[in-house]
Write a protein that holds these residues in place. Sequence first.
Motif, PDB file in Angstrom:
ATOM      1  N   GLY A   1       0.674  -1.110   0.201  1.00 23.79           N
ATOM      2  CA  GLY A   1       0.075  -0.076  -0.195  1.00 23.79           C
ATOM      3  C   GLY A   1       1.016   1.143   0.075  1.00 23.79           C
ATOM      4  N   PRO A   2       0.144   2.440  -0.294  1.00 24.30           N
ATOM      5  CA  PRO A   2       1.067   3.520  -0.461  1.00 24.30           C
ATOM      6  C   PRO A   2       1.930   3.777   0.889  1.00 24.30           C
ATOM      7  N   ALA A   3       1.327   3.863   2.186  1.00 21.14           N
ATOM      8  CA  ALA A   3       2.052   4.104   3.154  1.00 21.14           C
ATOM      9  C   ALA A   3       2.985   3.079   3.511  1.00 21.14           C
ATOM     10  N   GLU A   4       2.826   1.994   3.273  1.00 17.45           N
ATOM     11  CA  GLU A   4       3.699   0.906   3.501  1.00 17.45           C
ATOM     12  C   GLU A   4       5.009   0.966   2.675  1.00 17.45           C
ATOM     13  N   ARG A   5       4.700   1.344   1.479  1.00 18.58           N
ATOM     14  CA  ARG A   5       5.803   1.345   0.454  1.00 18.58           C
ATOM     15  C   ARG A   5       6.672   2.492   0.928  1.00 18.58           C
ATOM     16  N   ALA A   6       6.174   3.886   1.236  1.00 12.22           N
ATOM     17  CA  ALA A   6       6.703   4.895   1.624  1.00 12.22           C
ATOM     18  C   ALA A   6       7.688   4.643   2.953  1.00 12.22           C
ATOM     19  N   VAL A   7       7.173   3.935   3.772  1.00  7.50           N
ATOM     20  CA  VAL A   7       7.930   3.745   5.150  1.00  7.50           C
ATOM     21  C   VAL A   7       8.930   2.830   4.631  1.00  7.50           C
ATOM     22  N   PHE A   8       8.775   1.444   3.765  1.00 13.14           N
ATOM     23  CA  PHE A   8       9.837   0.698   3.677  1.00 13.14           C
ATOM     24  C   PHE A   8      10.824   1.277   2.851  1.00 13.14           C
ATOM     25  N   VAL A   9      10.663   2.162   1.898  1.00 14.45           N
ATOM     26  CA  VAL A   9      11.751   2.808   1.215  1.00 14.45           C
ATOM     27  C   VAL A   9      12.433   3.537   1.989  1.00 14.45           C
TER      28      VAL A   9
ATOM     29  N   ARG B   1      12.846   3.816   5.288  1.00 11.62           N
ATOM     30  CA  ARG B   1      13.660   3.137   6.414  1.00 11.62           C
ATOM     31  C   ARG B   1      14.571   2.168   5.970  1.00 11.62           C
ATOM     32  N   GLU B   2      14.359   1.257   4.785  1.00 11.70           N
ATOM     33  CA  GLU B   2      15.084   0.045   4.493  1.00 11.70           C
ATOM     34  C   GLU B   2      16.294   0.508   3.623  1.00 11.70           C
ATOM     35  N   VAL B   3      15.777   1.525   2.570  1.00 16.87           N
ATOM     36  CA  VAL B   3      16.620   1.974   1.495  1.00 16.87           C
ATOM     37  C   VAL B   3      17.581   3.107   1.856  1.00 16.87           C
ATOM     38  N   PHE B   4      16.885   4.109   2.688  1.00 10.70           N
ATOM     39  CA  PHE B   4      17.562   5.539   2.751  1.00 10.70           C
ATOM     40  C   PHE B   4      17.881   5.507   4.263  1.00 10.70           C
ATOM     41  N   GLU B   5      17.522   4.551   5.106  1.00  8.92           N
ATOM     42  CA  GLU B   5      17.802   4.366   6.518  1.00  8.92           C
ATOM     43  C   GLU B   5      17.442   5.711   7.256  1.00  8.92           C
ATOM     44  N   LEU B   6      16.256   6.413   7.143  1.00 13.23           N
ATOM     45  CA  LEU B   6      15.904   7.531   7.812  1.00 13.23           C
ATOM     46  C   LEU B   6      15.405   7.208   9.046  1.00 13.23           C
ATOM     47  N   PRO B   7      15.499   8.013  10.134  1.00  9.96           N
ATOM     48  CA  PRO B   7      15.350   7.641  11.394  1.00  9.96           C
ATOM     49  C   PRO B   7      13.545   7.707  11.480  1.00  9.96           C
ATOM     50  N   TYR B   8      12.957   7.088  12.379  1.00 14.16           N
ATOM     51  CA  TYR B   8      11.655   6.818  12.739  1.00 14.16           C
ATOM     52  C   TYR B   8      10.897   8.157  12.598  1.00 14.16           C
ATOM     53  N   GLY B   9      11.471   9.171  13.251  1.00 15.88           N
ATOM     54  CA  GLY B   9      10.865  10.368  13.455  1.00 15.88           C
ATOM     55  C   GLY B   9      10.782  11.017  12.437  1.00 15.88           C
ATOM     56  N   GLU B  10      11.840  11.093  11.353  1.00 16.90           N
ATOM     57  CA  GLU B  10      11.849  11.766   9.997  1.00 16.90           C
ATOM     58  C   GLU B  10      10.748  11.184   9.206  1.00 16.90           C
ATOM     59  N   ILE B  11      10.719   9.999   9.374  1.00 17.69           N
ATOM     60  CA  ILE B  11       9.642   9.044   8.458  1.00 17.69           C
ATOM     61  C   ILE B  11       8.067   9.382   8.750  1.00 17.69           C
ATOM     62  N   ALA B  12       8.069   9.669  10.308  1.00 14.09           N
ATOM     63  CA  ALA B  12       6.882   9.913  10.850  1.00 14.09           C
ATOM     64  C   ALA B  12       6.290  11.231  10.306  1.00 14.09           C
ATOM     65  N   ALA B  13       7.367  12.347  10.287  1.00 12.86           N
ATOM     66  CA  ALA B  13       6.960  13.557   9.713  1.00 12.86           C
ATOM     67  C   ALA B  13       6.680  13.465   8.251  1.00 12.86           C
ATOM     68  N   ALA B  14       7.393  12.700   7.651  1.00 10.55           N
ATOM     69  CA  ALA B  14       7.262  12.523   6.131  1.00 10.55           C
ATOM     70  C   ALA B  14       5.693  12.070   5.720  1.00 10.55           C
ATOM     71  N   VAL B  15       5.221  10.882   6.607  1.00  6.52           N
ATOM     72  CA  VAL B  15       4.010  10.234   6.176  1.00  6.52           C
ATOM     73  C   VAL B  15       2.905  10.735   6.852  1.00  6.52           C
ATOM     74  N   GLY B  16       3.244  11.509   8.015  1.00  8.72           N
ATOM     75  CA  GLY B  16       2.049  12.231   8.808  1.00  8.72           C
ATOM     76  C   GLY B  16       1.434  11.367   9.723  1.00  8.72           C
ATOM     77  N   LYS B  17       2.148  10.333  10.404  1.00  9.37           N
ATOM     78  CA  LYS B  17       1.913   9.469  11.038  1.00  9.37           C
ATOM     79  C   LYS B  17       2.728   9.283  12.220  1.00  9.37           C
ATOM     80  N   PRO B  18       2.069   9.023  13.525  1.00 10.79           N
ATOM     81  CA  PRO B  18       2.950   8.901  14.794  1.00 10.79           C
ATOM     82  C   PRO B  18       4.177   7.794  14.621  1.00 10.79           C
ATOM     83  N   ALA B  19       5.313   8.225  15.370  1.00 14.33           N
ATOM     84  CA  ALA B  19       6.278   7.208  15.062  1.00 14.33           C
ATOM     85  C   ALA B  19       5.830   5.630  15.601  1.00 14.33           C
ATOM     86  N   ALA B  20       5.160   5.535  16.627  1.00 13.68           N
ATOM     87  CA  ALA B  20       4.760   4.228  16.959  1.00 13.68           C
ATOM     88  C   ALA B  20       4.186   3.317  15.924  1.00 13.68           C
ATOM     89  N   THR B  21       3.373   4.270  15.127  1.00 18.08           N
ATOM     90  CA  THR B  21       2.645   3.451  14.072  1.00 18.08           C
ATOM     91  C   THR B  21       3.692   3.355  13.035  1.00 18.08           C
TER      92      THR B  21
END
Length: 300
Positions: free
Chosen positions: A121-129, A131-151
């Motif tokens: 799905g769109p959110a799963e693809r964004a988070v995977f890319v 985190r796994e490819v660009f090794e961004l911190p979860y906090g930055e990813i959370a800000a990018a996708v508009g979801k809490p870091a725990a989610t």
Amino acid sequence: MTADPFADPSAADPFAAHRGLLFTVAYEMLGSAADAEDVLQESWLRWSAADRAQVRDPRAYLVRIVTRQALNRLRTLSRRREEYVGEWLPEPLLTTPDVADDIVLAESVSMAMLTVLETLGPAERAVFVLREVFELPYGEIAAAVGKPAATVRQIARRAREHVAARRPRVEVSPAEQQAVVERFMAALGTGRLEDLMAVLAPDVVMIADGGGIAAAALTPVRGAELVAALLARAHGAADGFTAATVWLNGAPAGRIDVGGEPAALGLAVADGRVTRVYAVRNPRKLTRLDAPAELSREVG
């Protein structure tokens, strides 16, 4: 689309400095160079209107903009792809051999991996890319996708499990890949069934993407005999046929021209034979075969 004012990487603006990274993020999220370029243009418009004095980390800010624009486009594209004629494959990119030096980057932009990412799905693809490819911190990813870091952590775990269950499990060196691809392309150049059968795995699968514009099988073709027969028929049906080894999406691959019409062949290899053929014939996806794409992870 208007010209990118920051296409020159020597320019001082952070957008130009990180353009390779931003394009790679967008391309891996979308599987389309044309859509990735559109996302970069939209992102630059937002960057140009931003108050730079308030931006503490331009790289993170730009990745966030690109991710959000790519997510918006990905949701639109998902609906279009449901109506796509035949099989959908990523848009192939001409790349330089040095892309293979970064193993993570080369795998992440491979036709095989991009096809797997298409099942997220769109959110799963964004988070995977991110985190796994660009090794961004979860906090930055959370800000990018508009979801809490725990989610985001939960999404990342699900996405990893999903991809792990579907990703190619056999790895070969670029040298082995190139040797097999060259044998395959030489066999393809002869058009002889016996030559093709010798380099195809018995359970080879060919997936073709014509997009309803170019002739292509609408469903996967399975088995060496059927795939070899189809390739040999394409060779014999054309007034002119050429086959050459090129680098596509970070790996040795093939380009053929059939009666003046190009096609790109992404190839998966195992045990000295071709196990999967990704044949892109849709002319709208063959516009990036003349100049190498600039890809970057900017990690380490």
